[in-house]
Design an enzyme around this catalytic site. Sequence first.
Site, PDB file in Angstrom:
ATOM      1  N   HIS A 124       7.135  -1.349  -5.296  1.00 28.01           N
ATOM      2  CA  HIS A 124       6.746   0.017  -5.641  1.00 28.01           C
ATOM      3  C   HIS A 124       7.941   0.903  -5.987  1.00 28.01           C
ATOM      4  O   HIS A 124       7.818   2.125  -6.001  1.00 28.01           O
ATOM      5  CB  HIS A 124       5.940   0.644  -4.494  1.00 28.01           C
ATOM      6  CG  HIS A 124       4.616  -0.020  -4.275  1.00 28.01           C
ATOM      7  ND1 HIS A 124       3.839   0.200  -3.166  1.00 28.01           N
ATOM      8  CD2 HIS A 124       3.930  -0.910  -5.036  1.00 28.01           C
ATOM      9  CE1 HIS A 124       2.724  -0.534  -3.255  1.00 28.01           C
ATOM     10  NE2 HIS A 124       2.770  -1.216  -4.371  1.00 28.01           N
ATOM     11  N   GLY A 192       3.341  -4.732   9.089  1.00 30.46           N
ATOM     12  CA  GLY A 192       3.283  -3.264   9.009  1.00 30.46           C
ATOM     13  C   GLY A 192       2.659  -2.730   7.743  1.00 30.46           C
ATOM     14  O   GLY A 192       3.079  -1.696   7.239  1.00 30.46           O
TER      15      GLY A 192
HETATM   16  P1  NAD Z   1       0.141   2.362   5.394  1.00 29.70           P
HETATM   17  O1  NAD Z   1       0.681   3.690   5.801  1.00 29.70           O
HETATM   18  O2  NAD Z   1      -1.155   2.319   4.667  1.00 29.70           O
HETATM   19  O3  NAD Z   1      -0.050   1.436   6.690  1.00 29.70           O
HETATM   20  C1  NAD Z   1       0.932   1.290   7.667  1.00 29.70           C
HETATM   21  C2  NAD Z   1       0.550   0.121   8.551  1.00 29.70           C
HETATM   22  O4  NAD Z   1       1.601  -0.115   9.450  1.00 29.70           O
HETATM   23  C3  NAD Z   1      -0.712   0.347   9.385  1.00 29.70           C
HETATM   24  O5  NAD Z   1      -1.526  -0.802   9.295  1.00 29.70           O
HETATM   25  C4  NAD Z   1      -0.170   0.534  10.820  1.00 29.70           C
HETATM   26  O6  NAD Z   1      -1.050   0.020  11.806  1.00 29.70           O
HETATM   27  C5  NAD Z   1       1.090  -0.288  10.750  1.00 29.70           C
HETATM   28  N1  NAD Z   1       2.156   0.122  11.666  1.00 29.70           N
HETATM   29  C6  NAD Z   1       2.547   1.386  11.985  1.00 29.70           C
HETATM   30  N2  NAD Z   1       3.621   1.360  12.788  1.00 29.70           N
HETATM   31  C7  NAD Z   1       3.930   0.052  12.979  1.00 29.70           C
HETATM   32  C8  NAD Z   1       4.940  -0.632  13.696  1.00 29.70           C
HETATM   33  N3  NAD Z   1       5.876   0.036  14.392  1.00 29.70           N
HETATM   34  N4  NAD Z   1       4.960  -1.982  13.670  1.00 29.70           N
HETATM   35  C9  NAD Z   1       4.023  -2.677  12.977  1.00 29.70           C
HETATM   36  N5  NAD Z   1       3.046  -2.092  12.270  1.00 29.70           N
HETATM   37  C10 NAD Z   1       3.004  -0.741  12.257  1.00 29.70           C
HETATM   38  O7  NAD Z   1       1.310   1.655   4.584  1.00 29.70           O
HETATM   39  P2  NAD Z   1       1.308   0.530   3.438  1.00 29.70           P
HETATM   40  O8  NAD Z   1       0.368  -0.559   3.803  1.00 29.70           O
HETATM   41  O9  NAD Z   1       2.745   0.230   3.193  1.00 29.70           O
HETATM   42  O10 NAD Z   1       0.696   1.194   2.117  1.00 29.70           O
HETATM   43  C11 NAD Z   1       0.802   2.527   1.728  1.00 29.70           C
HETATM   44  C12 NAD Z   1       1.692   2.849   0.530  1.00 29.70           C
HETATM   45  O11 NAD Z   1       2.544   3.823   1.070  1.00 29.70           O
HETATM   46  C13 NAD Z   1       2.603   1.819  -0.050  1.00 29.70           C
HETATM   47  O12 NAD Z   1       2.369   1.779  -1.416  1.00 29.70           O
HETATM   48  C14 NAD Z   1       4.037   2.344   0.165  1.00 29.70           C
HETATM   49  O13 NAD Z   1       4.764   2.319  -1.038  1.00 29.70           O
HETATM   50  C15 NAD Z   1       3.852   3.768   0.544  1.00 29.70           C
HETATM   51  N6  NAD Z   1       4.723   4.291   1.633  1.00 29.70           N
HETATM   52  C16 NAD Z   1       6.014   3.867   1.788  1.00 29.70           C
HETATM   53  C17 NAD Z   1       6.802   4.359   2.813  1.00 29.70           C
HETATM   54  C18 NAD Z   1       8.222   3.857   2.968  1.00 29.70           C
HETATM   55  O14 NAD Z   1       8.857   3.494   1.979  1.00 29.70           O
HETATM   56  N7  NAD Z   1       8.768   3.811   4.193  1.00 29.70           N
HETATM   57  C19 NAD Z   1       6.276   5.283   3.719  1.00 29.70           C
HETATM   58  C20 NAD Z   1       4.955   5.729   3.540  1.00 29.70           C
HETATM   59  C21 NAD Z   1       4.189   5.208   2.499  1.00 29.70           C
END
Ligand code: NAD
Length: 252
Positions: A124, A192
Amino acid sequence: MDTTPIRIPAELVAKLRQAESVAVLTGAGISAESGVPTFRDAQTGLWARYNPEELATPEAFQRNPRLVWEWYEWRRQLVSQAEPNPGHLALVEMERRAPRFTLITQNVDGLHRRAGSRRVIELHGNIVRTICSRERLVVEQWEETGEKPPRCPRCGGFLRPDVVWFGEMLPAHALQAAIEAAREAQIFFSVGTSAVVQPAASLPFEAVRHGATLVEINLEETPVTPMAHYVLRGPAGVVLPALVEATWPPDV
Ligand code: NAD
């Protein structure tokens, strides 16, 4: 807080130790312990009123480019203050140990590369990079006039982050490489991710169809759970180091 130690199945340890090819798909959950909010818990503070699915779209940028630019400025600042956590670092070690290893991430925070992972497919994109919204070329420098978003120094178009927004196509070469890695993996980890954003969400299923052992590491149940051969419930920053240490003990 649940302090029960994570149980790593011995059978999984044996499989991982022998695996020739390993692929890992990560989502926002792996960066949560670095202080980068997932989309579900991003709605705090100043931005609580906004829904990411309404900001991370080409339509939102057309409607209100300033708002979208400022939202990314806020996220860029968060990411620049964040550090890779033990989950990111365990994947660096896994890459060092596995004969063939591919890390596929949906995250745009760049923390895997900062941790030291090398073979990373950023499906992404990356919020640290900026592109011109017209020409789609990376722009390294521009004049800060106070206008938001700033303008492309070549064509005058608005600048935007180099990320894939909801409704946009993924870079074809990155997606193809991810599909190939999923197909050839003997063990595939889904870490995650809520596994609802397509096409990344289909990768664990693609891996299983091609014979992989599927392992889910997540705090909660997801659409991947019913298909997974192993489900490790717990924070990625605890489970991944425990798994890596059980598989390749430090003195071996
Ligand atoms: P999501 O927010 O939809 O889901 C996060 C998942 O992580 C959930 O299933 C949750 O239960 C799990 N989770 C939370 N904390 C955790 C931990 N400490 N250990 C293990 N699991 C944990 O995120 P997604 O599936 O990546 O999809 C959403 C979209 O959001 C993606 O396209 C991504 O590009 C974008 N996004 C990216 C970031 C980043 O770059 N850090 C942050 C937010 C969203």
